[in-house]
Enzyme design. Structure first.
Site, PDB file in Angstrom:
ATOM      1  NE  ARG A  72      -4.976  -2.837 -13.769  1.00 16.13           N
ATOM      2  CZ  ARG A  72      -4.574  -2.049 -12.658  1.00 16.13           C
ATOM      3  NH1 ARG A  72      -3.972  -2.825 -11.650  1.00 16.13           N
ATOM      4  NH2 ARG A  72      -4.569  -0.807 -12.415  1.00 16.13           N
ATOM      5  CG  ASP A  78      -1.219   0.283 -10.689  1.00 12.39           C
ATOM      6  OD1 ASP A  78      -2.181  -0.460 -10.598  1.00 12.39           O
ATOM      7  OD2 ASP A  78      -0.432   0.727  -9.744  1.00 12.39           O
ATOM      8  NE  ARG A 255      -3.656   6.699  -3.094  1.00 11.25           N
ATOM      9  CZ  ARG A 255      -3.308   5.478  -3.646  1.00 11.25           C
ATOM     10  NH1 ARG A 255      -4.373   5.047  -4.590  1.00 11.25           N
ATOM     11  NH2 ARG A 255      -2.466   5.006  -3.215  1.00 11.25           N
ATOM     12  NE  ARG A 315      -5.693   0.701  -1.104  1.00 15.50           N
ATOM     13  CZ  ARG A 315      -5.135   1.031  -2.299  1.00 15.50           C
ATOM     14  NH1 ARG A 315      -5.298  -0.083  -3.483  1.00 15.50           N
ATOM     15  NH2 ARG A 315      -4.565   2.299  -2.656  1.00 15.50           N
ATOM     16  CE1 TYR A 343      -7.008   2.749  -5.685  1.00 14.71           C
ATOM     17  CE2 TYR A 343      -7.391   3.569  -7.900  1.00 14.71           C
ATOM     18  CZ  TYR A 343      -6.567   3.122  -6.781  1.00 14.71           C
ATOM     19  OH  TYR A 343      -5.422   3.524  -7.009  1.00 14.71           O
ATOM     20  CD  GLU A 365     -10.396  -1.664  -7.577  1.00 15.76           C
ATOM     21  OE1 GLU A 365      -9.886  -1.488  -8.617  1.00 15.76           O
ATOM     22  OE2 GLU A 365      -9.651  -1.434  -6.415  1.00 15.76           O
TER      23      GLU A 365
END
Ligand SMILES: *[C@@H]1O[C@H](CO)[C@@H](O)[C@H](O)[C@H]1NC(C)=O
Ligand SMILES: *[C@@H]1O[C@H](CO)[C@@H](O)[C@H](O)[C@H]1NC(C)=O
Ligand SMILES: *[C@@H]1O[C@H](CO)[C@@H](O)[C@H](O)[C@H]1NC(C)=O
Length: 386
Positions: A72, A78, A255, A315, A343, A365
């Site tokens: 990115r 995103d 998910r 997370r 992820y 990640e």
């Protein structure tokens, strides 16, 4: 010591082989141990890439590991322009190729979203699927693309617009890997699953029965209320990872986007090669607690492996779990990283090499303060503690 461990490991694989041919279906126990970890992608340090996210990985029958992530360029969001960043290993994860940047989005504001990767083990062709305009920032139609490689991921074809075949409803593949069916029904079929926009959200799978020449999309499970804006607690499966069991069924571990029923994973099963996932086979795995994240699943020699951030809310706390009964119970757990993570994806090298039968790869990640800081590769010896 290493030699002893290796002999024990070889022996256990050998004994497992014997058991498989005997009457017992009980897999031999595994004892996973981390043997190596490397940061493969670090945002903000190399070149001009702000953030690397969305790790996907495949192992080829020729014994190579190929990792692909979103580079990115200007922000961690995103949407925004990206490259596809690729690193490959030809020596079982010890050393990695220089970073290759493929498919530059330029300044396109709703650039590529990964994605899935899969290898046709008969033709050795590798496919990567991704989406453009998944967020409708800059265009009215989302496009699903496929690129392929016939040289173990060194060079890639031009993108092919497969929305022409599967339709233009937004389809976000994975993230994760796709598969080729090893067992009937539809042995040899390539398939890969994904989801649609959060409002529509259906889990769909793409299948090809001619080695990736043509693809058909099957809408598997729809969200409730379908096509409407969702609230916390609504039923909305997302980001699916499929695997095939030896009876030829496909299990999808997905998910649970709006935490319907539990803060845990949704499990679905297909008996027709990924075309339908009947509701009577759908359940919630309350052991696999989850904050709504993309997770890894892998099945090998009677053992199912699962990786995610094992927390109902945060997370963080990346964990590997394993099951000897197709995911009914999860007696094993190996903590990987207690701090921020997100992820993850799991893979093994699909060769007959004894060493490859004993190692699992985890790409995830990872960060100190934010999970978006880096993407790390962990190599796990499955018989490491024996
Ligand atoms: C991809 O194909 C679809 C269906 O034909 C079309 O609507 C869409 O505009 C195409 N995407 C691009 C970027 O050309
Ligand atoms: C199948 O794919 C080929 C390219 O691989 C394409 O030329 C052809 O139009 C496709 N057929 C159908 C029915 O979509
Ligand atoms: C797991 O599923 C396979 C079929 O795919 C079956 O043969 C096996 O008995 C199952 N194992 C257990 C422990 O239920």
């Amino acid at each position: 010591m290493a030699d002893v461990r290796r002999i024990v490991a070889v022996l256990s694989v050998f004994l497992f082989g014997l058991c498989q041919h005997g009457s017992s279906q009980q897999p031999s126990p595994v004892s996973p141990l981390i043997v190596e970890e490397q940061l493969l992608y670090v945002g903000g340090t190399w070149g001009e890439v702000h953030t690397y996210r969305i790790p996907i990985m495949v192992g080829t029958p020729k014994g190579n590991l190929i990792t692909v992530v979103e580079a990115r360029q200007y922000s961690s969001g995103d949407s925004g322009p990206k490259f596809m960043a690729i690193r490959r290993s030809e020596d079982k994860g010890s050393t990695w190729s220089e970073m290759a940047y493929v498919l530059n989005d330029g300044t396109f504001q709703d650039g590529m979203n990964l994605g899935t990767i899969l290898v046709d083990e008969i033709t050795n062709e590798i496919f990567v699927f991704y989406t453009h305009c998944a967020h409708y920032v800059q265009c009215k139609v989302a496009t699903t693309y496929m690129v392929s490689s016939r040289d173990e991921g060194k060079s890639w074809s031009d993108p092919r617009n497969i929305s022409q075949e599967i339709g233009t409803q937004m389809f976000a593949p994975g993230p994760g890997y796709g598969l080729q069916k090893k067992y009937a029904p539809h042995k040899g079929r390539l398939f890969t699953c994904g989801h649609s926009t959060l409002n529509m959200n259906a889990i769909s799978c793409l299948v090809s029965d001619n080695h990736g020449k043509n693809w058909t999309k099957y809408d598997a499970v729809k969200s409730i209320p379908y096509g409407q804006r969702k609230k916390t607690g609504d039923f909305c499966p997302g980001e699916p990872q499929p695997l095939e069991l030896p009876d030829g069924s496909i299990v999808v571990n997905a998910r649970n986007q709006y935490l319907y029923h539990c803060h845990c994973r949704i499990i679905m099963r297909s008996y027709d090669g990924g075309e339908t996932f009947p509701l009577e086979h759908l359940y919630f795995d309350e052991t696999l607690i989850d904050p709504a994240v993309a997770a890894g699943v892998y099945y090998h020699n009677g053992v199912m492996y699962f990786s995610n951030t094992a927390s109902e809310v945060h997370r963080s706390n990346l964990m590997l779990r394993w099951s000897y009964d197709n995911g009914t119970t999860w007696p094993g757990a190996l903590p990987i990283w207690a701090k921020p993570a997100a992820y993850s994806t799991l893979m093994m090298l699909p060769t007959n090499d004894v060493d490859d039968q004993q190692h699992l790869y985890l790409l995830y990640e990872k960060g100190e303060k934010s999970s978006a800081e880096s993407i790390s590769l962990v190599k796990i010896s499955l018989y490491g503690n024996l």
